[in-house]
Design a protein around this motif. Structure first.
Motif, PDB file in Angstrom:
ATOM      1  N   GLY A  57      41.154  39.654  35.983  1.00 28.90           N
ATOM      2  CA  GLY A  57      40.101  40.395  35.181  1.00 28.90           C
ATOM      3  C   GLY A  57      38.793  40.090  35.527  1.00 28.90           C
ATOM      4  O   GLY A  57      38.766  39.395  36.302  1.00 28.90           O
ATOM      5  N   GLU A  58      37.802  40.520  34.631  1.00 26.83           N
ATOM      6  CA  GLU A  58      36.160  40.267  34.802  1.00 26.83           C
ATOM      7  C   GLU A  58      36.183  38.614  34.676  1.00 26.83           C
ATOM      8  O   GLU A  58      35.364  38.023  35.773  1.00 26.83           O
ATOM      9  CB  GLU A  58      35.596  40.921  34.060  1.00 26.83           C
ATOM     10  N   HIS A  59      37.043  37.983  33.706  1.00 26.03           N
ATOM     11  CA  HIS A  59      36.492  36.550  33.436  1.00 26.03           C
ATOM     12  C   HIS A  59      37.652  35.527  33.529  1.00 26.03           C
ATOM     13  O   HIS A  59      37.630  34.642  33.474  1.00 26.03           O
ATOM     14  CB  HIS A  59      35.682  36.512  31.997  1.00 26.03           C
ATOM     15  N   LEU A  60      38.850  36.569  33.307  1.00 29.08           N
ATOM     16  CA  LEU A  60      40.122  35.809  33.297  1.00 29.08           C
ATOM     17  C   LEU A  60      41.049  36.004  34.348  1.00 29.08           C
ATOM     18  O   LEU A  60      41.246  37.420  34.876  1.00 29.08           O
ATOM     19  CB  LEU A  60      40.637  35.941  31.872  1.00 29.08           C
ATOM     20  N   TYR A  61      42.101  35.103  34.726  1.00 27.30           N
ATOM     21  CA  TYR A  61      43.214  35.332  35.430  1.00 27.30           C
ATOM     22  C   TYR A  61      44.316  35.700  34.143  1.00 27.30           C
ATOM     23  O   TYR A  61      44.532  34.962  33.287  1.00 27.30           O
ATOM     24  CB  TYR A  61      43.777  34.463  36.412  1.00 27.30           C
ATOM     25  N   TYR A  62      45.577  36.370  34.439  1.00 29.95           N
ATOM     26  CA  TYR A  62      46.651  36.630  33.471  1.00 29.95           C
ATOM     27  C   TYR A  62      48.042  36.502  34.243  1.00 29.95           C
ATOM     28  O   TYR A  62      48.093  36.742  35.647  1.00 29.95           O
ATOM     29  CB  TYR A  62      46.474  38.189  33.163  1.00 29.95           C
ATOM     30  N   TYR A  63      48.869  35.578  33.525  1.00 27.42           N
ATOM     31  CA  TYR A  63      50.106  35.653  34.198  1.00 27.42           C
ATOM     32  C   TYR A  63      50.966  36.197  33.218  1.00 27.42           C
ATOM     33  O   TYR A  63      51.052  35.814  31.905  1.00 27.42           O
ATOM     34  CB  TYR A  63      50.433  34.076  34.343  1.00 27.42           C
TER      35      TYR A  63
END
Length: 254
Positions: free
Chosen positions: A189-195
């Motif tokens: 995402g813009e500020h985050l990584y997601y698992y």
């Protein structure tokens, strides 16, 4: 008069939302300046108060009522020498982990807050796209900045995972990492990584009728786990080559 009523209603709604924010976290609005220690402070305090009570001084009913509360713990995280255990010189570990309990960290990183007991049916600590999660773990650095979090649930509702996937697909782009697990997906995402992880299972669901008779039947459930990482955390772990949670992102192939 109507204006006063509308003003009172607005204040009430805002107060209610503020109160709810202290109890639950809207993961769609989370940011690095989220006050992790404040959010978990009273929860940790209440847990410590409960476990310090002498069960012999309480009735059975009082003891059972206390066990209805969710339990939380706080731990310090530090960098430890891996001594060849991992493919890097240092790793990020909780100080109470049995592998490093008798070792001294080279540096303190921050603090971790973990949900260790909860009611999967009644407790809600976080929400994303209307999906409620009964447990959430968070990690902050020594400056108090949120670094990463993980939520999870065992869902009997087949649409829960789809709602989470729908939100992430809409707001993030998929990334390729070194992981062949078909149940896992990785996103930026813009500020985050997601698992995001899911696993479908079939389990026995047990309930009791008004007469106390046991009833069991087999139901489909989905194990859902979602981790969210601040990009600053991933960059730091990558630059320092610290083996840590989320390391697949700093080895990503974009």
């Amino acid at each position: 008069m109507k204006n006063k009523i509308y003003l009172l209603l607005t204040v009430f709604i805002l107060s209610s939302c503020h109160s709810q924010d202290n109890k639950t976290v809207d993961l769609a609005k989370i940011s690095s300046d989220f006050d992790v220690s404040k959010f978990y402070g009273n929860k940790i305090k209440k847990t410590n108060e409960i476990i310090s009570k002498d069960p012999k001084s309480m009735s059975k009913k009082e003891a059972l009522n206390l066990l209805n509360n969710a339990f939380f713990v706080k731990d310090t995280l530090g960098y430890y020498k891996t001594d060849g255990r991992f493919p890097t010189d240092l790793s990020l570990e909780p100080t109470n982990d049995w592998m490093v309990r008798n070792k001294k960290p080279t540096e303190i990183f921050g603090y971790g807050y973990k949900t260790v007991a909860y009611d999967p049916q009644k407790d809600t600590i976080a929400i994303l796209n209307t999906v409620a999660f009964p447990k959430m773990d968070m990690v902050e650095d020594h400056k108090g900045n949120l670094m990463y979090l993980e939520v999870g649930k065992t869902s009997k509702n087949a649409t829960d995972y789809n709602k989470i996937k729908e939100y992430i697909s809409k707001n993030c782009k998929k990334v390729i990492v070194d992981d062949s697990d078909p149940n896992a997906s990785y996103w930026e995402g813009e500020h985050l990584y997601y698992y995001l992880f899911k696993e479908d299972n079939r389990v026995e669901d047990t309930s009791y009728d008004s007469q106390g008779n046991k009833k069991s039947n087999s139901v489909n459930v989905t194990e859902i786990k979602l981790s969210m990482f601040e990009k600053s955390y991933i960059r730091k772990m990558e630059e320092l080559k610290i083996y840590s949670v989320g390391n697949k992102f700093w080895k990503k192939n974009l």
